[in-house]
Enzyme design. Structure first.
Site, PDB file in Angstrom:
ATOM      1  N   LYS A 182       0.837  -1.201   0.000  1.00  7.36           N
ATOM      2  CA  LYS A 182       0.000   0.000   0.000  1.00  7.36           C
ATOM      3  C   LYS A 182       0.875   1.255   0.000  1.00  7.36           C
ATOM      4  CE  LYS A 182      -3.010  -3.255   1.041  1.00  7.36           C
ATOM      5  NZ  LYS A 182      -3.854  -3.990   0.150  1.00  7.36           N
TER       6      LYS A 182
HETATM    7  C1  LIG Z   1      -4.489  -5.237   1.157  1.00  5.27           C
HETATM    8  C2  LIG Z   1      -5.928  -5.301   1.368  1.00  5.27           C
HETATM    9  C3  LIG Z   1      -6.483  -5.856   2.536  1.00  5.27           C
HETATM   10  C4  LIG Z   1      -5.646  -6.548   3.591  1.00  5.27           C
HETATM   11  O1  LIG Z   1      -4.754  -5.698   4.220  1.00  5.27           O
HETATM   12  P1  LIG Z   1      -3.717  -6.287   5.298  1.00  5.27           P
HETATM   13  O2  LIG Z   1      -3.210  -5.076   6.005  1.00  5.27           O
HETATM   14  O3  LIG Z   1      -2.650  -6.994   4.538  1.00  5.27           O
HETATM   15  O4  LIG Z   1      -4.467  -7.196   6.197  1.00  5.27           O
HETATM   16  C5  LIG Z   1      -7.853  -5.811   2.694  1.00  5.27           C
HETATM   17  N1  LIG Z   1      -8.648  -5.276   1.765  1.00  5.27           N
HETATM   18  C6  LIG Z   1      -8.159  -4.743   0.620  1.00  5.27           C
HETATM   19  C7  LIG Z   1      -9.086  -4.128  -0.368  1.00  5.27           C
HETATM   20  C8  LIG Z   1      -6.788  -4.755   0.382  1.00  5.27           C
HETATM   21  O5  LIG Z   1      -6.308  -4.253  -0.758  1.00  5.27           O
END
Ligand SMILES: *Cc1c(COP(=O)(O)O)cnc(C)c1O
Length: 375
Positions: A182
């Site tokens: 992210k």
């Molecule tokens: C990356 C992501 C998650 C999970 O995030 P984590 O911090 O790795 O648990 C959940 N929902 C969406 C839409 C994502 O892109």
């Protein structure tokens, strides 16, 4: 010629210094930096309360718990999302009901959610897919009168805007990710933001074994008061080392978004005239941080999606298949009739994510563009 990655986190000496300082302080678990990061992040997104947790997945789990979702309830989710969105529904014993998405930006809309609502629907998890802001108002106008809570899965959307405000500002409850994929990272980590003080308070307890006094507060006292565990809680804490990184990353966020939007605009211009390629772009109701920059490969393009991925790989460029469809995975295969989610299946099969990250040199981006525009 060197490898071009699809994504690289943007970290520097400031993050190293911030972590070192935490380690020297002797307090590495959840403590004052976590609290400072919660306040700074919530304030940046114009959310009222922030509760830092170990990931967006655990934030989604707690969001459903505090919103009162449990066994016997239905929760509407997009299949077109990372699988954690759907898994969170199963964690609380509820049933995921898949809704299709908008064919242009890949998000749920009031029109795609409405047919999925049942008398048992307690919540909708709506995703800002790849950082593309969803249009929250029409969705809340549909759901609020029915007592259906809209949980915003803003995992990818720090720094995106919606109707002139940061994403999440209009949400009853939202979940965020700080995974390195992210735009803002703490290694692993997540946040829950909410406009309800009671939901924030309960989530804050639940992440820490549902203790009625935090470990940090107990350690502040020579003779710690006896704690009680008021319900069945979890260990979903973030560490002060992660929060220290998050505080630095938050300072970089506006610049990170600016640079990504600049690179996204370069892709958009260069690819606008390529027949058969459609690029992702801002929706009418907001601006994207372009956490994921994807293109749809249409019939008029000389290669199909997998053919284009292979051609990029041959040029040492790492792209990725587009967003997955959760309903095709073993735990969820039986939940939908074949062909019930046509837009989701089309986007999953025809999209790919191009390299886009802060340090991407324009000369490297031009290498990607060359491959895409090659006849
Ligand atoms: C990356 C992501 C998650 C999970 O995030 P984590 O911090 O790795 O648990 C959940 N929902 C969406 C839409 C994502 O892109």
């Amino acid at each position: 010629m060197s490898r071009i990655n699809v994504m690289q986190p943007w970290l520097g000496e400031e993050e190293i210094a911030a972590v070192s300082e935490v380690i020297r302080s002797g307090w590495v678990a959840q403590g004052p930096r976590v609290r400072a990061f919660e306040e700074a992040f919530a304030s940046h997104q114009q959310a009222e309360h922030g509760v830092a947790v170990s990931s967006c997945t655990t934030a989604l789990h707690l969001a459903l718990v505090v919103a009162g979702v449990g066994p016997g309830d239905d929760v509407v989710v997009p299949s077109f999302s990372f699988i954690a969105t759907t898994n969170a529904v199963r964690y609380v014993g509820a049933t995921p009901v898949f809704a299709d998405v908008d064919g242009v930006n890949g998000n749920l809309t009031a029109a795609t959610v409405e047919p999925a609502l049942t008398p048992r629907t307690r919540a909708v998890i709506a995703v800002d897919q790849g950082g593309m802001p969803l249009d929250l108002e029409p969705l809340r106008a549909l759901c609020d009168p029915l007592g259906v809570v809209v949980v915003e899965d803003a995992a990818c959307a720090a720094g995106s805007t919606h109707r002139g405000r940061p994403v999440g500002a209009g949400a009853e409850i939202a979940a965020w990710s700080f995974h390195p994929r992210k735009i803002l990272t703490t290694g692993e980590g997540g946040m829950l933001t909410t406009s309800h003080a009671e939901w924030a308070g309960r989530a804050r307890r639940l992440r820490e074994h549902a203790m009625d006094i935090s470990a940090a507060d107990r350690h502040g006292q020579v003779l710690a008061p006896a704690e009680s565990y008021v319900e069945v809680g979890f260990n979903y804490r973030m560490t002060d080392m992660q929060a220290a990184v998050g505080l630095v990353q938050l300072q970089r966020l506006d610049e990170a978004v600016r640079r990504r939007r600049e690179l996204a605009a370069r892709y958009g211009e260069a690819l606008a005239t390529v027949e058969g390629l459609r690029t992702v772009a801002d929706p009418p109701h907001g601006t994207s941080n372009f956490q994921s920059y994807w293109v749809e490969v249409g019939d008029a393009y000389p290669l199909d999606r997998d053919g284009l991925l292979a051609r990029l790989a041959a040029a040492d460029i790492s792209a990725r298949r587009g967003i997955m469809a959760a309903h095709r995975q073993p735990p969820y295969r039986d939940l939908v009739e074949p062909g019930a989610l046509p837009v989701t299946e089309h986007l999953t099969d025809t999209t790919l994510i191009l390299p886009l990250f802060h340090q991407l040199a324009e000369s490297d981006q031009d290498r990607v563009i060359d491959v895409l525009t090659r006849p």
